[in-house]
Design a protein around this motif. Structure first.
Motif: not given
Length: 183
Positions: A33, A98, A103-105, A108-109
């Motif tokens: 993922r 993340f 991480s920029d994600k 969201v995650f």
């Protein structure tokens, strides 16, 4: 007849006879993922980091208000499994990975993981029942007063006057009534 409440296992071939997959398989799914599409070769340091991340997920599940499964042991080895839904573990491992990677994600995650954690644990706790809320303290509205505490006050005033004019007595009566209630 099978048990009415069945749990879905993300990787049934990995879970074998158990209901939950081993941590090493959940780590591979989390890495896929995260964009590592060849996670078959994971070195020992990465796996140790994921054991720490998995123990964070275990602690978050234990602290969650909808968790009713009792105490859960921490992971000590990647071959162990815990009685936590595979999708919760994969989402949690991915979100924490993340965050660890910057991480920029990550946000969201993390939101996906927290929503899935709450939804899954609530469904496991109460099923698909209708939710109802019973406010015990009157809520945040200071004007609210529960129905059993409603106060109603009523007052009535009557005035009688007598006047004599040219030998005839006449009387007039005026009445007023007021009612007020606090709700």
């Amino acid at each position: 007849m099978a048990d009415a409440t069945q749990q879905s296992v993300q990787k049934p071939f990995a879970a074998a006879r158990n209901k939950f997959s081993p941590l090493e398989d959940l780590v591979r799914s989390a890495l896929v993922r995260a964009g590592n599409f060849s996670p078959s070769r994971i070195d020992g340091e990465v796996m140790m980091m994921f054991i720490e991340l998995a123990n964070r997920v275990v602690e978050e599940v234990r602290r969650h208000p909808y968790w009713t499964g009792g105490d859960i042991d921490y992971y000590n080895d990647p071959t162990e499994n815990r009685p936590i839904n595979d999708l919760i573990m994969i989402d949690g491992l991915t979100a924490h990975y993340f965050i660890q990677q910057g991480s920029d994600k990550a946000m969201v995650f993390l939101q996906l993981y927290q929503a899935n954690l709450t939804d899954t644990l609530l469904e496991r706790d109460i099923g698909n029942k209708k939710l109802s809320i019973n406010i015990k303290d009157g809520g945040s509205n200071p004007a609210y007063c529960p129905p059993s505490e409603k106060q109603t006050t009523t007052s009535t005033t009557t005035t009688t006057t007598a006047t004599t004019t040219g030998g005839n007595a006449s009387s007039s009566s005026s009445g007023s009534s007021s009612s007020s209630g606090s709700y």
